[in-house]
Scaffold this active site. Sequence first.
Site, PDB file in Angstrom:
ATOM      1  N   ARG A  22       0.842  -1.198   0.000  1.00 11.72           N
ATOM      2  CA  ARG A  22       0.000   0.000   0.000  1.00 11.72           C
ATOM      3  C   ARG A  22       0.872   1.242   0.000  1.00 11.72           C
ATOM      4  O   ARG A  22       1.783   1.367   0.822  1.00 11.72           O
ATOM      5  CB  ARG A  22      -0.928   0.014   1.223  1.00 11.72           C
ATOM      6  N   SER A 113      -8.030  -1.009   0.804  1.00 17.22           N
ATOM      7  CA  SER A 113      -9.022  -1.290   1.839  1.00 17.22           C
ATOM      8  C   SER A 113      -9.658  -0.045   2.438  1.00 17.22           C
ATOM      9  O   SER A 113     -10.281   0.730   1.737  1.00 17.22           O
ATOM     10  CB  SER A 113      -8.373  -2.157   2.907  1.00 17.22           C
ATOM     11  N   HIS A 114      -9.423   0.170   3.721  1.00 24.20           N
ATOM     12  CA  HIS A 114     -10.080   1.268   4.439  1.00 24.20           C
ATOM     13  C   HIS A 114      -9.319   2.585   4.305  1.00 24.20           C
ATOM     14  O   HIS A 114      -9.768   3.596   4.826  1.00 24.20           O
ATOM     15  CB  HIS A 114     -10.186   0.892   5.911  1.00 24.20           C
ATOM     16  N   LYS A 126      -2.386  -6.674  -4.036  1.00 20.47           N
ATOM     17  CA  LYS A 126      -1.914  -7.896  -3.382  1.00 20.47           C
ATOM     18  C   LYS A 126      -2.211  -9.115  -4.242  1.00 20.47           C
ATOM     19  O   LYS A 126      -3.078  -9.079  -5.113  1.00 20.47           O
ATOM     20  CB  LYS A 126      -2.539  -8.049  -2.004  1.00 20.47           C
ATOM     21  N   ARG A 282     -14.586  -5.759   5.477  1.00 16.11           N
ATOM     22  CA  ARG A 282     -14.848  -5.474   6.897  1.00 16.11           C
ATOM     23  C   ARG A 282     -16.334  -5.260   7.140  1.00 16.11           C
ATOM     24  O   ARG A 282     -17.086  -4.960   6.213  1.00 16.11           O
ATOM     25  CB  ARG A 282     -14.126  -4.195   7.322  1.00 16.11           C
ATOM     26  N   SER A 365     -10.483  -5.967  14.186  1.00 11.73           N
ATOM     27  CA  SER A 365     -10.510  -4.829  13.281  1.00 11.73           C
ATOM     28  C   SER A 365     -11.698  -4.917  12.309  1.00 11.73           C
ATOM     29  O   SER A 365     -11.545  -4.651  11.133  1.00 11.73           O
ATOM     30  CB  SER A 365      -9.202  -4.763  12.514  1.00 11.73           C
ATOM     31  N   LYS A 376     -11.680 -12.203   4.765  1.00  3.58           N
ATOM     32  CA  LYS A 376     -12.776 -11.779   5.608  1.00  3.58           C
ATOM     33  C   LYS A 376     -13.872 -11.215   4.709  1.00  3.58           C
ATOM     34  O   LYS A 376     -13.616 -10.862   3.564  1.00  3.58           O
ATOM     35  CB  LYS A 376     -12.312 -10.795   6.662  1.00  3.58           C
TER      36      LYS A 376
HETATM   37  C1  VG1 Z   1      -5.243  -3.796   9.844  1.00 12.03           C
HETATM   38  C2  VG1 Z   1      -5.976  -4.603  10.883  1.00 12.03           C
HETATM   39  C3  VG1 Z   1      -5.861  -6.075  10.578  1.00 12.03           C
HETATM   40  C4  VG1 Z   1      -6.386  -6.352   9.157  1.00 12.03           C
HETATM   41  C5  VG1 Z   1      -5.632  -5.486   8.185  1.00 12.03           C
HETATM   42  C6  VG1 Z   1      -6.139  -5.614   6.768  1.00 12.03           C
HETATM   43  O1  VG1 Z   1      -3.868  -4.114   9.877  1.00 12.03           O
HETATM   44  O2  VG1 Z   1      -5.508  -4.322  12.168  1.00 12.03           O
HETATM   45  O3  VG1 Z   1      -6.576  -6.802  11.540  1.00 12.03           O
HETATM   46  O4  VG1 Z   1      -6.202  -7.696   8.826  1.00 12.03           O
HETATM   47  O5  VG1 Z   1      -5.757  -4.110   8.556  1.00 12.03           O
HETATM   48  O6  VG1 Z   1      -7.493  -5.310   6.686  1.00 12.03           O
HETATM   49  P1  VG1 Z   1      -2.783  -3.223  10.641  1.00 12.03           P
HETATM   50  O7  VG1 Z   1      -1.484  -3.861  10.336  1.00 12.03           O
HETATM   51  O8  VG1 Z   1      -2.953  -1.842  10.121  1.00 12.03           O
HETATM   52  O9  VG1 Z   1      -3.152  -3.294  12.083  1.00 12.03           O
HETATM   53  V1  VG1 Z   1      -8.058  -4.516   5.347  1.00 12.03           V
HETATM   54  O10 VG1 Z   1      -9.738  -4.486   5.451  1.00 12.03           O
HETATM   55  O11 VG1 Z   1      -7.177  -3.145   5.440  1.00 12.03           O
HETATM   56  O12 VG1 Z   1      -7.530  -5.422   4.063  1.00 12.03           O
HETATM   57 CO    CO Z   2     -10.625  -4.155   3.764  1.00 11.56          CO
END
Ligand code: VG1
Ligand code: CO
Length: 585
Positions: A22, A113-114, A126, A282, A365, A376
């Site tokens: 990312r 993602s978010h 990925k 999520r 998360s 997920k």
């Molecule tokens: C975060 C979350 C983790 C999740 C990851 C990807 O990672 O804590 O639980 O699996 O995001 O989710 P980190 O390393 O920032 O804590 V997603 O929905 O961003 O693919």
């Molecule tokens: Co995501």
Amino acid sequence: MQIRMVATTPFTDQKPGTSGLRKRVQAFRQPHYLENFVQSIFDTIAAPKGSVLVLGGDGRHYNREAIQIILKMAAANGFGQVLVGKGGILSTPAASCVIRKYRTYGGIILSASHNPGGPDGDFGIKYNTANGGPAPEKITEAIYAASMRIVQYRIADAPDVALDALGDSRLGDMTVSVIDPVDDYAELMESLFDFAAIRALLSGGFRIRFDAMHAVTGPYAREIFVNRLGAPADSVINAEPLEDFGGGHPDPNLTYAHELVEALYGDDAPDFGAASDGDGDRNMILGRHFFVTPSDSLAILAANAHRVPGYKQGLAGIARSMPTSAAVDRVAAALNIPCYETPTGWKFFGNLMDAGKVTLCGEESFGTGSNHIREKDGLWAVLFWLNILAVRRQPVEAMTRRCEASGAGMASSHPLPQTAGFASNVSRDVEAIVREHWARFGRNVYSRHDYEGIPADAANGVMKRLHDRFAELQACPEQGRGGAQFGHLQVRRCDDFSYTDPVDGSVSQGQGIRILFVDGSRIVFRLSGTGTEGATLRIYLESFEPDVSKHHLDAQEALATLISIALEISELRQRTGRERPTVIT
Ligand code: VG1
Ligand code: CO
């Protein structure tokens, strides 16, 4: 078709994090940047000529351009076919579903993602393997190593492929099949859940609201909730996917999903609210004036899985990431099934699911999922909740029909009698389910405090300081000394979490600092592996409360002592200058 070999030199920052690579869109736009990483994937996986690949993303800015580049590189690297979502769209769970259903060699998912999107936002990429799951560390490390020695990449000289109409076209020797991004996924959902029961729930006056946050789930949610389950069209809000997510932060939590939160906490709130993130993996679950923590949600799904068609044959086992609360461990113990504790990130669940050791898994998360795919799955979790709510409603509904038949009026205007195991206050079903769960299993009071965008040096300093204090904090039986005492809490042990995969024996170290207390409470410190700016420090706080009379307490109140211990031992305020967290969940 002409294939060009383009000379290039390595970028030194292409190390995948918790979930792929990312970076800022601008970073990906640098000449050769995306190409280098994609070639590194292809060089690492060494797919046999003619292999089939899945390709799609969350629709954020740069998605379309990246898809065109990857298609041309796939053709030049000998792939036989690429299944690409229409418009370049595939949610992360849908991509996993398609990889599995069509038994492809693997897939490339474009998503951050978010993280916010748009020209100044983030982009991500990925690789997922044939089981539909994120590539394990062994592969992501090999991709990184390949990116450090890359000297050239291969790309076809060809016009862009039309992505907005379903059907096949040719790119040299390769077929590009544009597929409907929703169909296969929606069909899989229908095979797992009792759609008839959910339809009855929704037509019986149970009001839901789903916030797609202008991200990828809009079209999926419309098809499933509105078209297939009969919810009113306005049940899905922010359903139009936008390249910049409407300027928002597509992270379904109490801070960023504020439009939904305001509705669920307002007057005339719907009965059920949910949101998903940028790429659809999520979920956040809300009841009327009530927030379900993701850790509790996982435990509740596990405890009620037998009520849902896809899981009525029982669960093989459960897995949760280490920072996730132990609420689900209590359910696993009651069901007499194993519970695994893995490092953060979905890639660690794949082996356990492939080996048949676990059926459900989840993370604190806002991530929950099962062995139906290897990612997920946001909408899956929402449907699971709706299925449980529908089953729970059935006896009440049957009674309502009886009342109506005898002229006694509607459920909403008539107090319903209590039936065994089912609450009468149907407008509070979500909260009732959670409170009943706590009453039965006890409550794992839980919160996560995120300090976002702090200087990397300060964040590393906090982690080092904690490491250095292990000896001082924990008990030392040889010296006849107990662990450090903080009020009524005493430290039992400190460690840096390390995981040995029970299937392939691979070891992952440095997965988060744990301060474990004698009474079972704990504080976990971890640095995020998904951010693109500075460092994000996450503090996870948990304590166990068996006493029902204390279950009404606000988590921040109940965890106040642990929060102050966390700040004290980490010297976080002094080292970062931050007075309070950026996000509390
Ligand atoms: C975060 C979350 C983790 C999740 C990851 C990807 O990672 O804590 O639980 O699996 O995001 O989710 P980190 O390393 O920032 O804590 V997603 O929905 O961003 O693919
Ligand atoms: Co995501």
